[in-house]
Design a protein around this motif. Structure first.
Motif, mmCIF file in Angstrom:
data_model
loop_
_atom_site.group_PDB
_atom_site.id
_atom_site.type_symbol
_atom_site.label_atom_id
_atom_site.label_comp_id
_atom_site.label_asym_id
_atom_site.label_seq_id
_atom_site.Cartn_x
_atom_site.Cartn_y
_atom_site.Cartn_z
ATOM 1 N N LYS A 122 -11.910 8.971 7.735
ATOM 2 C CA LYS A 122 -11.279 10.155 8.330
ATOM 3 C C LYS A 122 -10.813 9.899 9.758
ATOM 4 O O LYS A 122 -10.539 10.820 10.503
ATOM 5 N N ASN A 123 -10.696 8.621 10.140
ATOM 6 C CA ASN A 123 -10.249 8.252 11.487
ATOM 7 C C ASN A 123 -8.847 7.643 11.366
ATOM 8 O O ASN A 123 -8.697 6.469 10.997
ATOM 9 N N ALA A 124 -7.822 8.441 11.679
ATOM 10 C CA ALA A 124 -6.421 8.001 11.531
ATOM 11 C C ALA A 124 -6.102 6.841 12.463
ATOM 12 O O ALA A 124 -5.357 5.916 12.084
ATOM 13 N N LYS A 125 -6.649 6.858 13.672
ATOM 14 C CA LYS A 125 -6.385 5.769 14.632
ATOM 15 C C LYS A 125 -6.949 4.442 14.095
ATOM 16 O O LYS A 125 -6.307 3.398 14.216
ATOM 17 N N LEU A 126 -8.122 4.495 13.504
ATOM 18 C CA LEU A 126 -8.738 3.302 12.924
ATOM 19 C C LEU A 126 -7.872 2.743 11.789
ATOM 20 O O LEU A 126 -7.656 1.529 11.697
ATOM 21 N N ALA A 127 -7.355 3.616 10.948
ATOM 22 C CA ALA A 127 -6.479 3.183 9.860
ATOM 23 C C ALA A 127 -5.210 2.535 10.416
ATOM 24 O O ALA A 127 -4.764 1.501 9.916
ATOM 25 N N ASP A 128 -4.639 3.134 11.463
ATOM 26 C CA ASP A 128 -3.437 2.573 12.084
ATOM 27 C C ASP A 128 -3.716 1.197 12.691
ATOM 28 O O ASP A 128 -2.886 0.284 12.581
ATOM 29 N N GLU A 129 -4.876 1.032 13.343
ATOM 30 C CA GLU A 129 -5.232 -0.266 13.938
ATOM 31 C C GLU A 129 -5.413 -1.335 12.859
ATOM 32 O O GLU A 129 -5.006 -2.479 13.038
ATOM 33 N N ASN A 130 -6.018 -0.966 11.732
ATOM 34 C CA ASN A 130 -6.178 -1.916 10.624
ATOM 35 C C ASN A 130 -4.833 -2.260 10.002
ATOM 36 O O ASN A 130 -4.596 -3.407 9.611
ATOM 37 N N ALA A 131 -3.934 -1.283 9.913
ATOM 38 C CA ALA A 131 -2.595 -1.549 9.380
ATOM 39 C C ALA A 131 -1.849 -2.512 10.300
ATOM 40 O O ALA A 131 -1.176 -3.437 9.833
ATOM 41 N N MET A 132 -1.980 -2.321 11.621
ATOM 42 C CA MET A 132 -1.327 -3.218 12.584
ATOM 43 C C MET A 132 -1.906 -4.634 12.475
ATOM 44 O O MET A 132 -1.157 -5.622 12.500
ATOM 45 N N ALA A 133 -3.219 -4.741 12.306
ATOM 46 C CA ALA A 133 -3.852 -6.057 12.138
ATOM 47 C C ALA A 133 -3.350 -6.744 10.866
ATOM 48 O O ALA A 133 -3.090 -7.950 10.866
ATOM 49 N N LEU A 134 -3.176 -5.978 9.792
ATOM 50 C CA LEU A 134 -2.687 -6.548 8.543
ATOM 51 C C LEU A 134 -1.232 -7.000 8.674
ATOM 52 O O LEU A 134 -0.839 -8.018 8.114
ATOM 53 N N ARG A 135 -0.431 -6.282 9.470
ATOM 54 C CA ARG A 135 0.967 -6.689 9.703
ATOM 55 C C ARG A 135 1.045 -8.037 10.427
ATOM 56 O O ARG A 135 2.009 -8.768 10.269
ATOM 57 N N GLN A 136 0.040 -8.353 11.219
ATOM 58 C CA GLN A 136 0.019 -9.616 11.980
ATOM 59 C C GLN A 136 -0.512 -10.778 11.145
ATOM 60 O O GLN A 136 -0.398 -11.938 11.550
ATOM 61 N N ALA A 137 -1.103 -10.481 10.006
ATOM 62 C CA ALA A 137 -1.659 -11.529 9.143
ATOM 63 C C ALA A 137 -0.525 -12.303 8.481
ATOM 64 O O ALA A 137 0.634 -11.880 8.483
ATOM 65 N N GLN A 138 -0.880 -13.451 7.927
ATOM 66 C CA GLN A 138 0.101 -14.241 7.178
ATOM 67 C C GLN A 138 -0.578 -14.828 5.953
ATOM 68 O O GLN A 138 -1.730 -15.259 6.003
ATOM 69 N N PHE A 139 0.170 -14.843 4.852
ATOM 70 C CA PHE A 139 -0.321 -15.380 3.590
ATOM 71 C C PHE A 139 0.340 -16.724 3.313
ATOM 72 O O PHE A 139 1.417 -17.022 3.817
ATOM 73 N N TYR A 140 -0.316 -17.513 2.468
ATOM 74 C CA TYR A 140 0.370 -18.650 1.878
ATOM 75 C C TYR A 140 1.414 -18.060 0.940
ATOM 76 O O TYR A 140 1.126 -17.076 0.252
ATOM 77 N N PRO A 141 2.612 -18.614 0.891
ATOM 78 C CA PRO A 141 3.590 -18.090 -0.067
ATOM 79 C C PRO A 141 3.048 -18.187 -1.492
ATOM 80 O O PRO A 141 2.349 -19.135 -1.838
ATOM 81 N N LEU A 142 3.363 -17.191 -2.296
ATOM 82 C CA LEU A 142 2.927 -17.160 -3.682
ATOM 83 C C LEU A 142 3.994 -17.830 -4.541
ATOM 84 O O LEU A 142 5.167 -17.467 -4.475
ATOM 85 N N ILE A 143 3.592 -18.829 -5.314
ATOM 86 C CA ILE A 143 4.544 -19.593 -6.116
ATOM 87 C C ILE A 143 4.174 -19.476 -7.586
ATOM 88 O O ILE A 143 3.034 -19.744 -7.964
#
Length: 185
Positions: free
Chosen positions: A148-169
């Motif tokens: 129920k903490n919108a700011k926490l959800a936004d911070e986690n979304a921002m952290a996920l945007r900065q992540a990088q995956f190995y390309p899926l082949i």
């Protein structure tokens, strides 16, 4: 004299129909055969002018691209490039068997993990990341948030945007994908 001119014309016409001899690799100087063929093991691999991380970058290759290795020197490999050669870190390469294993089992996994976001409460945030063919997150949607903490959800979304995956082949082709990310507090 007329016969000589006709003969010369026939010889010239015949010479024009001859195909040029194709040069073999043995005829070309400076081309070295590779000692191995390996594959890029990271999403983006930088090629350097010399075997030194401080050297000038001269190019890059993407995950799973094949590379002709010309020589090895300690932690570095000299590779063939479009216009000569360059140097890459040996740890950024994988064998053909490793590359095949990656493509046989296409499962999304992080190259750069999302940063941890601190929180003292309890609950779970579920996010959905859209990932492009390069392994970069280009959109994040919030699926649920029991904290129920919108700011926490936004911070986690921002952290996920900065992540990088190995390309899926899959079957030799890079694919976009959607990744469900759960953060439990």
């Amino acid at each position: 004299m007329k016969r000589f001119a006709v003969l010369l014309l026939i010889v010239a016409a015949f010479a024009c129909t001859q195909k040029p001899k194709i040069a073999s690799n043995a005829d070309v100087t400076g081309i070295r055969p590779p000692i191995d063929v390996e594959y890029v093991a990271i999403p983006s691999m930088t090629v350097y002018a010399r075997p030194d991380i401080a050297a000038q970058p001269i190019g890059s290759y993407g995950f799973s691209e094949s590379i002709a290795v010309l020589s090895k020197q300690g932690d570095w490999c000299e590779i063939r490039t479009y216009d000569g050669s360059g140097w890459v870190k040996a740890t950024d390469l994988m064998t053909a068997d490793q590359a095949k294993s990656e493509s046989d089992h296409p499962v999304p996994h992080f190259y750069v993990q999302p940063a941890m976001v601190a929180y003292n409460g309890h609950g779970e945030i579920v996010l959905q990341a859209k990932v492009n063919t390069e392994g970069q997150v280009f959109d994040v949607l919030q699926v649920s948030n029991s904290t129920k903490n919108a700011k926490l959800a936004d911070e986690n979304a921002m952290a996920l945007r900065q992540a990088q995956f190995y390309p899926l082949i899959e079957k030799g082709q890079r694919k976009t994908f959607i990744y469900e990310h759960r953060v439990v507090y």
